[in-house]
Design a protein around this motif. Structure first.
Motif, PDB file in Angstrom:
ATOM      1  N   SER A 264      -3.662  -3.339   3.108  1.00  0.00           N
ATOM      2  CA  SER A 264      -2.310  -2.888   2.803  1.00  0.00           C
ATOM      3  C   SER A 264      -2.316  -2.248   1.418  1.00  0.00           C
ATOM      4  O   SER A 264      -3.201  -2.506   0.608  1.00  0.00           O
ATOM      5  N   TYR A 265      -1.342  -1.386   1.198  1.00  0.00           N
ATOM      6  CA  TYR A 265      -1.227  -0.715  -0.092  1.00  0.00           C
ATOM      7  C   TYR A 265       0.238  -0.398  -0.361  1.00  0.00           C
ATOM      8  O   TYR A 265       1.072  -0.435   0.537  1.00  0.00           O
ATOM      9  N   THR A 266       0.524  -0.125  -1.603  1.00  0.00           N
ATOM     10  CA  THR A 266       1.888   0.212  -2.005  1.00  0.00           C
ATOM     11  C   THR A 266       1.982   1.713  -2.218  1.00  0.00           C
ATOM     12  O   THR A 266       1.192   2.292  -2.955  1.00  0.00           O
ATOM     13  N   GLU A 267       2.959   2.315  -1.540  1.00  0.00           N
ATOM     14  CA  GLU A 267       3.192   3.745  -1.691  1.00  0.00           C
ATOM     15  C   GLU A 267       4.444   3.931  -2.544  1.00  0.00           C
ATOM     16  O   GLU A 267       5.498   3.383  -2.237  1.00  0.00           O
ATOM     17  N   THR A 268       4.306   4.685  -3.609  1.00  0.00           N
ATOM     18  CA  THR A 268       5.417   4.917  -4.527  1.00  0.00           C
ATOM     19  C   THR A 268       5.803   6.380  -4.493  1.00  0.00           C
ATOM     20  O   THR A 268       4.953   7.249  -4.637  1.00  0.00           O
ATOM     21  N   THR A 269       7.097   6.637  -4.299  1.00  0.00           N
ATOM     22  CA  THR A 269       7.619   7.993  -4.316  1.00  0.00           C
ATOM     23  C   THR A 269       8.330   8.211  -5.642  1.00  0.00           C
ATOM     24  O   THR A 269       9.171   7.408  -6.037  1.00  0.00           O
ATOM     25  N   LYS A 270       7.964   9.308  -6.313  1.00  0.00           N
ATOM     26  CA  LYS A 270       8.571   9.616  -7.607  1.00  0.00           C
ATOM     27  C   LYS A 270       9.244  10.975  -7.558  1.00  0.00           C
ATOM     28  O   LYS A 270       8.817  11.869  -6.839  1.00  0.00           O
ATOM     29  N   GLU A 271      10.285  11.098  -8.335  1.00  0.00           N
ATOM     30  CA  GLU A 271      10.967  12.374  -8.484  1.00  0.00           C
ATOM     31  C   GLU A 271      11.332  12.524  -9.947  1.00  0.00           C
ATOM     32  O   GLU A 271      11.957  11.625 -10.517  1.00  0.00           O
TER      33      GLU A 271
ATOM     34  N   ILE B 254      11.536   6.466  -7.140  1.00  0.00           N
ATOM     35  CA  ILE B 254      12.686   6.489  -6.234  1.00  0.00           C
ATOM     36  C   ILE B 254      12.564   5.370  -5.207  1.00  0.00           C
ATOM     37  O   ILE B 254      13.526   4.681  -4.908  1.00  0.00           O
ATOM     38  N   LYS B 255      11.330   5.218  -4.692  1.00  0.00           N
ATOM     39  CA  LYS B 255      11.146   4.266  -3.603  1.00  0.00           C
ATOM     40  C   LYS B 255       9.728   3.717  -3.656  1.00  0.00           C
ATOM     41  O   LYS B 255       8.773   4.426  -3.935  1.00  0.00           O
ATOM     42  N   THR B 256       9.617   2.426  -3.372  1.00  0.00           N
ATOM     43  CA  THR B 256       8.316   1.777  -3.257  1.00  0.00           C
ATOM     44  C   THR B 256       8.265   1.102  -1.894  1.00  0.00           C
ATOM     45  O   THR B 256       9.162   0.336  -1.543  1.00  0.00           O
ATOM     46  N   VAL B 257       7.220   1.417  -1.131  1.00  0.00           N
ATOM     47  CA  VAL B 257       7.090   0.880   0.217  1.00  0.00           C
ATOM     48  C   VAL B 257       5.712   0.254   0.366  1.00  0.00           C
ATOM     49  O   VAL B 257       4.706   0.848  -0.025  1.00  0.00           O
ATOM     50  N   GLU B 258       5.658  -0.938   0.936  1.00  0.00           N
ATOM     51  CA  GLU B 258       4.390  -1.594   1.249  1.00  0.00           C
ATOM     52  C   GLU B 258       3.949  -1.099   2.630  1.00  0.00           C
ATOM     53  O   GLU B 258       4.704  -1.203   3.602  1.00  0.00           O
ATOM     54  N   LYS B 259       2.749  -0.542   2.709  1.00  0.00           N
ATOM     55  CA  LYS B 259       2.245  -0.022   3.983  1.00  0.00           C
ATOM     56  C   LYS B 259       0.983  -0.776   4.372  1.00  0.00           C
ATOM     57  O   LYS B 259       0.269  -1.282   3.519  1.00  0.00           O
ATOM     58  N   GLU B 260       0.740  -0.808   5.677  1.00  0.00           N
ATOM     59  CA  GLU B 260      -0.433  -1.502   6.186  1.00  0.00           C
ATOM     60  C   GLU B 260      -1.256  -0.565   7.048  1.00  0.00           C
ATOM     61  O   GLU B 260      -0.722   0.174   7.876  1.00  0.00           O
ATOM     62  N   VAL B 261      -2.560  -0.594   6.840  1.00  0.00           N
ATOM     63  CA  VAL B 261      -3.494   0.165   7.663  1.00  0.00           C
ATOM     64  C   VAL B 261      -4.169  -0.855   8.575  1.00  0.00           C
ATOM     65  O   VAL B 261      -4.804  -1.800   8.098  1.00  0.00           O
ATOM     66  N   VAL B 262      -3.999  -0.677   9.874  1.00  0.00           N
ATOM     67  CA  VAL B 262      -4.551  -1.639  10.825  1.00  0.00           C
ATOM     68  C   VAL B 262      -6.068  -1.517  10.872  1.00  0.00           C
ATOM     69  O   VAL B 262      -6.627  -0.453  10.584  1.00  0.00           O
ATOM     70  N   PRO B 263      -6.757  -2.593  11.236  1.00  0.00           N
ATOM     71  CA  PRO B 263      -8.217  -2.524  11.368  1.00  0.00           C
ATOM     72  C   PRO B 263      -8.628  -1.424  12.352  1.00  0.00           C
ATOM     73  O   PRO B 263      -7.954  -1.187  13.350  1.00  0.00           O
ATOM     74  N   ASP B 264      -9.732  -0.767  12.063  1.00  0.00           N
ATOM     75  CA  ASP B 264     -10.224   0.344  12.857  1.00  0.00           C
ATOM     76  C   ASP B 264     -11.405  -0.123  13.705  1.00  0.00           C
ATOM     77  O   ASP B 264     -12.455  -0.482  13.176  1.00  0.00           O
ATOM     78  N   THR B 265     -11.232  -0.087  15.024  1.00  0.00           N
ATOM     79  CA  THR B 265     -12.267  -0.539  15.943  1.00  0.00           C
ATOM     80  C   THR B 265     -13.556   0.265  15.799  1.00  0.00           C
ATOM     81  O   THR B 265     -14.648  -0.294  15.838  1.00  0.00           O
ATOM     82  N   THR B 266     -13.446   1.562  15.616  1.00  0.00           N
ATOM     83  CA  THR B 266     -14.638   2.393  15.471  1.00  0.00           C
ATOM     84  C   THR B 266     -15.429   1.983  14.230  1.00  0.00           C
ATOM     85  O   THR B 266     -16.663   1.891  14.271  1.00  0.00           O
ATOM     86  N   ALA B 267     -14.740   1.727  13.139  1.00  0.00           N
ATOM     87  CA  ALA B 267     -15.411   1.284  11.918  1.00  0.00           C
ATOM     88  C   ALA B 267     -16.069  -0.076  12.135  1.00  0.00           C
ATOM     89  O   ALA B 267     -17.177  -0.329  11.645  1.00  0.00           O
ATOM     90  N   GLN B 268     -15.411  -0.948  12.889  1.00  0.00           N
ATOM     91  CA  GLN B 268     -15.984  -2.269  13.177  1.00  0.00           C
ATOM     92  C   GLN B 268     -17.270  -2.135  13.989  1.00  0.00           C
ATOM     93  O   GLN B 268     -18.283  -2.778  13.694  1.00  0.00           O
ATOM     94  N   ILE B 269     -17.231  -1.290  15.020  1.00  0.00           N
ATOM     95  CA  ILE B 269     -18.404  -1.081  15.870  1.00  0.00           C
ATOM     96  C   ILE B 269     -19.554  -0.507  15.045  1.00  0.00           C
ATOM     97  O   ILE B 269     -20.690  -0.980  15.120  1.00  0.00           O
ATOM     98  N   PHE B 270     -19.258   0.513  14.248  1.00  0.00           N
ATOM     99  CA  PHE B 270     -20.285   1.135  13.411  1.00  0.00           C
ATOM    100  C   PHE B 270     -20.897   0.102  12.471  1.00  0.00           C
ATOM    101  O   PHE B 270     -22.113   0.014  12.328  1.00  0.00           O
ATOM    102  N   TRP B 271     -20.051  -0.675  11.846  1.00  0.00           N
ATOM    103  CA  TRP B 271     -20.515  -1.702  10.902  1.00  0.00           C
ATOM    104  C   TRP B 271     -21.433  -2.699  11.613  1.00  0.00           C
ATOM    105  O   TRP B 271     -22.534  -2.981  11.152  1.00  0.00           O
ATOM    106  N   LEU B 272     -20.975  -3.238  12.726  1.00  0.00           N
ATOM    107  CA  LEU B 272     -21.751  -4.265  13.429  1.00  0.00           C
ATOM    108  C   LEU B 272     -23.066  -3.721  13.984  1.00  0.00           C
ATOM    109  O   LEU B 272     -24.099  -4.395  13.904  1.00  0.00           O
TER     110      LEU B 272
END
Length: 137
Positions: free
Chosen positions: A77-84, A89-107
């Motif tokens: 997860s990461y925090t996205e900040t919008t500035k003007e 102006i706005k701060t939003v917590e965002k989440e990047v879901v696990p990537d199956t392709t990256a998991q397969i490559f890693w394993l």
């Protein structure tokens, strides 16, 4: 001054370090240096400073990519900040879901004996067995 002399200076070694950290291959580095790749290989054998700076900085780049792949494989997860006009102006917590392709490559690369597509099974050839086929009409 011999052509290799510059590359043994602090400025030359820093330039080599930067190229290695940027992910350039030996072929690309040799091209940037204006020499044949075979000359670079020879200089790496002859001058430990060149060899070490390339090896150490390529390792830094490899570790950074490995960490990014791992992070992508498990999700983050990461925090996205919008500035003007310089003001938040706005701060939003965002989440990047696990990537199956990256998991397969890693394993597949980290545990190939368990995760490769093709499993190798060895047979000692000492197995005796009989097969009976019964035809039913």
């Amino acid at each position: 001054m011999a052509k290799y002399d510059y590359w043994l200076t602090d400025d030359g070694l820093q330039l080599l370090a930067g190229w290695a950290r940027s992910g350039l291959t030996d072929e690309q580095i040799a091209h940037n240096m204006g020499i044949a790749v075979s000359t670079l290989y020879e200089w790496k054998k002859r001058y430990s400073e060149i060899s070490e700076v390339l090896k150490n900085n390529k390792e830094i780049a490899d570790i950074a990519v490995e960490n990014a792949l791992y992070k992508r494989a498990i999700g983050y997860s990461y925090t996205e900040t919008t500035k003007e006009d310089g003001k938040v102006i706005k701060t939003v917590e965002k989440e990047v879901v696990p990537d199956t392709t990256a998991q397969i490559f890693w394993l597949k690369n980290r545990q190939p004996e368990r995760w490769r597509d093709k499993q190798e099974i060895q047979n000692s050839g000492n197995m005796d067995f009989n097969v009976t086929i019964k035809v039913v009409e």
